[in-house]
Scaffold this active site. Structure first.
Site, short mmCIF file in Angstrom:
data_model
loop_
_atom_site.label_atom_id
_atom_site.label_comp_id
_atom_site.label_asym_id
_atom_site.label_seq_id
_atom_site.Cartn_x
_atom_site.Cartn_y
_atom_site.Cartn_z
N ARG B 10 0.83 -1.22 0.00
CA ARG B 10 0.00 0.00 0.00
C ARG B 10 0.85 1.26 0.00
NH1 ARG B 10 -2.27 0.72 6.10
NH2 ARG B 10 -0.83 -0.72 7.11
N SER B 37 -5.01 5.03 5.85
CA SER B 37 -4.76 3.58 5.80
C SER B 37 -4.45 3.10 4.39
CB SER B 37 -5.99 2.82 6.31
OG SER B 37 -6.23 3.16 7.65
N GLU B 58 -19.13 4.63 0.38
CA GLU B 58 -18.41 3.98 -0.71
C GLU B 58 -19.24 3.93 -2.00
OE1 GLU B 58 -18.95 2.66 2.31
OE2 GLU B 58 -16.97 2.90 3.21
N PHE B 83 -15.16 -3.20 1.85
CA PHE B 83 -16.11 -2.12 1.48
C PHE B 83 -16.17 -1.89 -0.03
CE2 PHE B 83 -14.48 -0.66 5.79
CZ PHE B 83 -15.50 -1.30 6.47
N HIS B 109 -6.11 -3.90 2.63
CA HIS B 109 -6.64 -4.69 3.74
C HIS B 109 -7.43 -5.90 3.26
CE1 HIS B 109 -5.39 -1.02 5.61
NE2 HIS B 109 -5.66 -1.44 6.81
N ARG B 167 -2.87 -5.48 3.98
CA ARG B 167 -2.58 -4.43 4.96
C ARG B 167 -1.10 -4.46 5.33
NH1 ARG B 167 -3.05 -5.14 11.00
NH2 ARG B 167 -2.65 -3.08 11.86
#
Lengths: 278, 314
Positions: B10, B37, B58, B83, B109, B167
């Site tokens: 990420r 994040s 979202e 999500f 994630h 993640r």
């Protein structure tokens, strides 16, 4: 860029006759298809007529003109109305309207952006158009373009949570280049909005979310044009036009009759309807 | 074995977005209140006018991204994999994929290695959701090096993409000379007895298993399969024909992920004994990533066991 072939707006006095033409197309194409949604197509005829034939800058011969005003049909089941307007403007031949919902047609049951010239958004799952319009409006700001975005939503469609996500976001982004037109015909498939899921007080809701809100009779051209005019003058916030309309407007036996939400008329009913629309 | 260099995909994603943003003013980035994040905050700091935080919404984010894409922008959206696509499958389907818009759904994630947040935050269904959408390209980068290249490739190729990142930091597998190609697997180890086909964080476990199996006299081929769709059918068929057995490994439900896709290719073209390392029909739980991977059967030890049992069926 070569000279643009823009659609020439018609005179305000000619709008009712054009509206009647669109209504006749709607009845004829849904009858030919044997299925479709006459009620919610007929209730928004005046708004779509005013936009395509008088208000929006667009070019049927240069469909992707980057500075065109955009019309986003969020209530995708009113596709026959949009197709009728696009045909009368010259985007598709009027004969093609009778291919609606048939195999290999460019006119899908619900709008498909990739299939039909002039269709801005694919739809058919309710509640998504206003979000899409925010993206278009933000792009205008990034590109310093002055086009405007008009989104047509149904009153029943406002049941969808995403509508209110978008309703919260557009004022947050201060998008004064977009207008939401709510075709509040008060009926949804299962019955009256107030019995199924009460969306009222709808104008207060939009207002409280931060929209400049105007309530009109959605079948009155003078009120539609005046509201769209006012919307253009509003700066720093989007405008919601709450249009009080009649589902099935223009055909006596379809008016306020939820049975014609998603049912084609029989050939006899169509004949009767067309007689009323002469 | 030398200690692996760890890096977070990420982070590579966030940095690559900034590079792309400098090169191309039509790159826009959207997030749903998780920019710290997902690392889209790197882009937000550099290009605030082209970054749109949509709040915890979202569905709206995907719609806005689609509208931007329909207006000539290349739109990257980010959130956690539970999500996007989890929360907004319908919006990805109708607003983004049906009109084939230039939208890149990048989720961080993914998988159970999310850890302590528990089952609600552990996406184990996202490959299936994304792959089922017509025209969607689905990529699970192996490490940070590949992530940077995948993001660039997605920006260069029109149309919708789903890209899943973990993640955690993961071992660097690829060197800087590596070149990612959409739809192509990466051979990481030659072998003739069996092929382990792995995606994402399972690639390093597959390499570890292969190294240990070598000591037992088992010669494993290892293929990294970053593109789930379009799948590299050629490499799968070749592996089936040349090694005669296949084990897949992924951090996803065994329904509708890498194992399902590989088995379609294998059964159609060259049926051989096959086994899948994936998550059974169960939600996982809170715990440390390593504990979870162990409890739910996603370690090198699990791969080794499956390899031996699959070879015995040849």
């Amino acid at each position: 860029m070569s000279k643009l072939d823009l659609f020439t707006p018609i005179a305000a006095e000619e709008l009712p006759a054009t509206a009647k033409k669109l209504r006749r197309h709607i009845i004829k194409m849904i009858t030919a298809a044997g299925s479709g949604h006459p009620g919610g197509s007929l209730s928004a005829v005046e708004m779509v007529t005013a936009l395509y034939f008088r208000v929006m800058r667009h070019s049927p011969t240069n469909v992707d003109w980057v500075d065109r005003d955009r019309f986003v049909l969020s209530k995708g089941h009113a596709a026959p109305l949009l197709y009728a307007a696009l045909a009368e403007c010259g985007y598709v031949p009027t004969e093609e309207l009778y291919t609606l919902r048939k195999l290999n047609s460019r006119l899908q049951g619900h709008t498909d952006k990739t299939a039909t010239p002039g269709v801005e958004m694919s739809s058919g799952s309710l509640g998504q158009g206003l979000s899409f319009s925010i993206g278009i409006a933000l792009a205008a700001r990034l590109n310093e373009q002055d086009y405007r975005v008009y989104t047509l939503l149904g009153g029943g469609e406002c049941d969808e949570g995403q509508v209110w996500e978008a309703a919260m976001a557009a004022p947050h982004f201060k998008l004064d280049n977009m207008v939401a037109l709510i075709d509040n015909n008060r009926l949804q498939i299962d019955g009256w909005n107030k019995d199924i899921m009460n969306v009222e007080p709808i104008a207060e809701k939009w207002h409280s979310f931060g929209w400049h809100t105007i309530e009109i009779d959605g079948h009155n051209f003078e009120q539609i044009l005046s509201a769209l005019d006012k919307a253009e003058a509003i700066k720093g916030q989007p405008t919601a036009i709450i249009a009080h309309t009649i589902k099935g407007k223009g055909v006596s036996f379809m008016e306020n009759n939820v049975d014609f939400h998603g049912k084609a008329p029989t050939p006899e009913e169509a004949e009767q309807a067309l007689k009323e629309l002469e | 074995m030398a200690k692996a260099i760890m890096a977070a995909p990420r982070d590579a994603y966030g940095k690559t977005l900034v590079e792309l943003g400098k090169e191309n003013r039509d790159i826009v980035v959207l997030d749903a209140d998780l920019s710290k994040s997902t690392r889209t905050i790197f882009f937000a700091r550099e290009f605030p006018e082209r970054f749109f935080d949509c709040g915890i919404a979202e569905q709206n984010m995907i719609g806005i991204a689609s509208g931007l894409a329909a207006s000539g922008k290349t739109a990257f959206t980010s959130s956690f994999a539970v999500f996007t696509p989890g929360r907004c499958f319908d919006q990805i389907r109708i607003s983004a994929a049906l009109p084939h818009l230039n939208i890149k759904v990048v989720a961080t994630h993914g998988g159970i290695s999310v850890g302590e947040d528990g089952a609600s935050h552990q996406a184990i269904e996202d490959f299936a959701l994304a792959c089922a959408i017509p025209g969607m390209r689905v990529i699970v980068p192996t490490d940070a090096v590949e992530t940077a290249q995948v993001i660039r490739e997605a920006a260069n190729i029109g149309g919708p993409f789903y890209i899943r990142l973990p993640r955690s930091s993961v071992p660097l597998i690829h060197s800087d000379s590596y070149h990612f190609e959409l739809g192509k697997s990466a051979p990481l180890r030659e072998g003739k007895d069996i092929t382990i086909i792995a995606a994402g964080v399972m690639v390093s476990a597959a390499l570890q298993a292969a190294a240990e199996l070598e000591k037992d006299g088992v010669d494993c081929r290892v293929l990294s399969m970053p593109t789930l769709k379009p799948i590299d059918e050629g490499a799968i068929i070749k592996a089936a024909r040349e090694t005669g057995a296949i084990v897949t490994a992924e951090e996803h439900s065994k329904f509708g992920g890498l194992g399902s896709i590989v088995s379609q290719a294998v059964t159609k073209n060259s049926p051989v004994p096959m086994s899948m390392i994936a998550i059974n029909d169960i939600f996982a739980e809170s715990g440390k990533p390593a504990q979870l991977l162990q409890k739910y059967g996603l370690t090198a030890v699990d791969i080794k066991r499956e390899v031996i049992s699959t070879i015995s069926r040849k």
